[in-house]
Design a protein around this motif. Structure first.
Motif, mmCIF file in Angstrom:
data_model
loop_
_atom_site.group_PDB
_atom_site.id
_atom_site.type_symbol
_atom_site.label_atom_id
_atom_site.label_comp_id
_atom_site.label_asym_id
_atom_site.label_seq_id
_atom_site.Cartn_x
_atom_site.Cartn_y
_atom_site.Cartn_z
ATOM 1 N N ASP A 61 0.816 -1.225 0.000
ATOM 2 C CA ASP A 61 0.000 0.000 0.000
ATOM 3 C C ASP A 61 0.848 1.274 0.000
ATOM 4 O O ASP A 61 0.323 2.376 0.064
ATOM 5 C CB ASP A 61 -0.980 0.018 1.174
ATOM 6 C CG ASP A 61 -0.296 0.100 2.532
ATOM 7 O OD1 ASP A 61 0.956 0.110 2.586
ATOM 8 O OD2 ASP A 61 -1.017 0.144 3.543
ATOM 9 N N ILE A 110 -9.275 1.423 -1.478
ATOM 10 C CA ILE A 110 -8.287 1.220 -0.408
ATOM 11 C C ILE A 110 -7.339 2.417 -0.407
ATOM 12 O O ILE A 110 -7.089 3.029 -1.452
ATOM 13 C CB ILE A 110 -7.470 -0.085 -0.574
ATOM 14 C CG1 ILE A 110 -6.719 -0.094 -1.905
ATOM 15 C CG2 ILE A 110 -8.337 -1.317 -0.427
ATOM 16 C CD1 ILE A 110 -5.682 -1.187 -2.009
ATOM 17 N N ALA A 112 -3.801 3.976 -0.405
ATOM 18 C CA ALA A 112 -2.457 3.594 -0.828
ATOM 19 C C ALA A 112 -1.723 4.825 -1.341
ATOM 20 O O ALA A 112 -2.349 5.791 -1.799
ATOM 21 C CB ALA A 112 -2.517 2.517 -1.909
#
Length: 146
Positions: A61, A110, A112
């Protein structure tokens, strides 16, 4: 300014801020700190980022890279102060990280950080955000341009 204060002033999303601060607390920076100097010379940016990534290890990430780069940003803050560059310009410039972490979340669901390759521009005082615009200092034939 310390890492916690920097994360707060650039409004780093809480999820990523926790990962950054956690990694910073358990990471022995000495193992790759020697690569830091190369982040300030455009001719060595690519090599430095690759070496840093290799030293950091698995980082799906980008939070480890973000941590390393934000620690450099804390050092860069001192250079801004020495040169009399405003706190607003520093903060707006470093919010580059938060903008792209948020954008990644919107697109992929997500958090990242995948922009480690671009961040040396901000760390080396070559790119600044002033208002809504970004300006990059470049050199061509030994002349400085913006």
């Amino acid at each position: 300014m310390n890492l916690q204060e920097l994360c707060d002033c650039i409004c780093l999303p809480d999820h990523m801020k926790r990962k950054v601060l956690d990694f910073a607390n358990r990471f022995d920076e000495k193992t790759i700190k020697s690569y830091s100097a190369a982040l300030y010379d455009p001719s060595t940016w690519d090599k430095a980022v690759k070496e840093i990534a290799g030293g950091l290890g698995d980082d799906p990430d980008g939070s480890k890279m973000l941590t390393f780069m934000l620690l450099r940003a804390v050092e860069t803050h001192k250079e801004y102060e020495k040169k009399g560059i405003s706190e607003t310009i520093f903060t707006d410039t470093m919010k580059f990280c938060s903008r792209f972490v948020e954008e990644h979340y919107k697109v992929h669901g997500i958090y990242a950080f995948t922009w480690g390759w671009w961040f040396p521009r901000q760390l080396s005082l070559r790119e600044f955000r002033i208002g809504a615009l970004e300006f990059e200092m470049i050199e061509k034939e030994d002349k400085k341009l913006t």
